[in-house]
Design an enzyme around this catalytic site. Sequence first.
Site, PDB file in Angstrom:
ATOM      1  N   ALA A 229       0.802  -1.225   0.000  1.00 22.46           N
ATOM      2  CA  ALA A 229       0.000   0.000   0.000  1.00 22.46           C
ATOM      3  C   ALA A 229       0.833   1.272   0.000  1.00 22.46           C
ATOM      4  CB  ALA A 229      -0.942   0.008   1.206  1.00 22.46           C
TER       5      ALA A 229
ATOM      6  N   GLY B 214       3.518   1.698  -1.898  1.00 17.63           N
ATOM      7  CA  GLY B 214       4.310   1.725  -3.118  1.00 17.63           C
ATOM      8  C   GLY B 214       3.839   2.733  -4.145  1.00 17.63           C
TER       9      GLY B 214
ATOM     10  N   ARG C 235       5.435  -2.648   5.068  1.00 18.72           N
ATOM     11  CA  ARG C 235       6.360  -2.717   6.201  1.00 18.72           C
ATOM     12  C   ARG C 235       6.430  -1.395   6.978  1.00 18.72           C
ATOM     13  NH1 ARG C 235       9.867  -7.105   6.305  1.00 18.72           N
ATOM     14  NH2 ARG C 235      11.249  -5.896   7.653  1.00 18.72           N
TER      15      ARG C 235
ATOM     16  N   ASP D 217      -2.791  -7.631 -16.676  1.00 20.58           N
ATOM     17  CA  ASP D 217      -1.958  -7.036 -17.717  1.00 20.58           C
ATOM     18  C   ASP D 217      -2.682  -5.752 -18.091  1.00 20.58           C
ATOM     19  OD1 ASP D 217      -0.715  -6.143 -20.044  1.00 20.58           O
ATOM     20  OD2 ASP D 217      -0.260  -8.165 -20.732  1.00 20.58           O
ATOM     21  N   HIS D 218      -2.174  -4.610 -17.621  1.00 21.82           N
ATOM     22  CA  HIS D 218      -2.951  -3.375 -17.743  1.00 21.82           C
ATOM     23  C   HIS D 218      -3.211  -2.984 -19.191  1.00 21.82           C
ATOM     24  CE1 HIS D 218       1.180  -1.722 -17.944  1.00 21.82           C
ATOM     25  NE2 HIS D 218       0.631  -0.784 -18.693  1.00 21.82           N
TER      26      HIS D 218
ATOM     27  N   GLU E 232       9.014   2.823 -26.678  1.00 17.83           N
ATOM     28  CA  GLU E 232       9.090   3.762 -25.563  1.00 17.83           C
ATOM     29  C   GLU E 232      10.238   4.737 -25.788  1.00 17.83           C
ATOM     30  OE1 GLU E 232       7.737   1.948 -21.584  1.00 17.83           O
ATOM     31  OE2 GLU E 232       9.024   0.425 -22.475  1.00 17.83           O
TER      32      GLU E 232
ATOM     33  N   HIS F 113       2.613  -8.233 -22.608  1.00 16.35           N
ATOM     34  CA  HIS F 113       1.870  -7.228 -23.364  1.00 16.35           C
ATOM     35  C   HIS F 113       1.732  -7.583 -24.844  1.00 16.35           C
ATOM     36  CE1 HIS F 113       2.117  -5.062 -19.730  1.00 16.35           C
ATOM     37  NE2 HIS F 113       3.245  -4.428 -19.938  1.00 16.35           N
TER      38      HIS F 113
END
Length: 470
Positions: A13, A15, A46, A177-178, A216, A240
């Site tokens: 949470a 990250g 953590r 897989d977004h 990219e 992807h």
Amino acid sequence: MKKHPVLITLFGATGDLASRKLYPALFKLYQKGFLAEDFAVIGTARRPWTDEYFHSVVESSVSSLATSSNEAKQFASHFYYLSHNVNDTNHYIKLKELSKELDNRYQLQGNRIFYLAVAPQFFGVIAKHLKDQDVLSKVGYNHLIIEKPFGHDYQSAEELNTALRTAFKEEQIYRIDHYLGKPMIQQLALMRKDNTALENILTGEYIKNIQITLAEEVSVEERGGYYETSGALRDMLQNHILQVLALITMDTPLDGNIRKAKINVLNQLPNYTNEEITEYFVRGQYGEDSAHTKPAYRANEHVANESTVETFVAGKISLQSNRWKNTPIYVRTGKSMAHKHTSIVIQFKELPGSEIPRSINFMIAPDERVQLDSSEATSTLYRAILNKYFNQKELQTAPEAYEKLILDCMNHESNSFSAWEEVAASWKFVDLIRDAWNKETPSFPNYQSGTMGPIASDKLLEKDGHQWII
């Protein structure tokens, strides 16, 4: 509108993924009414955060989307924080107690989603503790969402899947897989299902070649340590690119089971020999640009001075099916390239008297649009068809990928997630390439930053009489 009472437990949470993508996605679902007052989120990591500090992080994450500070504050009030060590049994006992308390407070009906936004090596131990410490609900549903990478080869992926299956059934596991949640990809699947005019010409009989590019402009940057263990082949092609390939080449399922249709495609990936891989696949690694303003991959922190890790992959894939026999599918992906774009180009054969367009280019990123290359005589019909599914205004207002995928998980809709059979078939194919490459030492770097990759990538198509369209 259907509301979704649910308890979401987010491992990881604190990250970057959580703050950049997950909290905004949940907030949009909250604004649209899919999440009303009967939901709660437990964040674990953590760091020794308090609920109050966690609320401030969530509010900051969604502030640009909120209509008022009160709206953001009300949303964040549904979030609770639990400091966490994934190996500590006592933590899961506390998690079980808090889960039961929130289930009663918000009337969540036992519906639970466990989202693992943590490193894959923790997936198995978390799943085991969730089962052993009785954190899973006895009523409602228990869904597990996991991020890639799912293993680093077939063997590790199989071991990971076996570990998860000790606590969750396959139909409870949602492998994200977004790319599959992007509006253009969603519409592409819908178009194929609904429109026979285009569906009937998506075969090797009419198509000269298909080109899938995920380019990219950014370099590896601070991800050098990750890329040294991954490379472009594992990072981009295994998931992807092969997922997009499966969607564009599958037989449209009459029963709506897209996952099964994609599995059929991925099981048709060629069993290339080492010699064929050398002939059909190109790997590259970027050096500095011509102006000496962009450093080479090897200059990045946590990258070996003589690293042979690839930052670019291009390949030719021939599916073993009647529908696509002798139709080349070219794929490429790379870092530090001339420009950013994700696209699918379908180039049609030039048939006398045909009204089929010369090519259809589906641009997925950075902007979402369709380009139709055709004469005036053929453009009207296909432009009308495409505009129906790829309306620019609708695409711009469509749910962001994570918003769509989280909602699908709540709705028990798995078509936009990867099944184990898909993951297994993809890794087996990628392992063939990796094993062949491991037998040779590449001459790197072999392309400059700011270009579209190695010269060998262009020659891969030229020897077949083709060229990259974009």
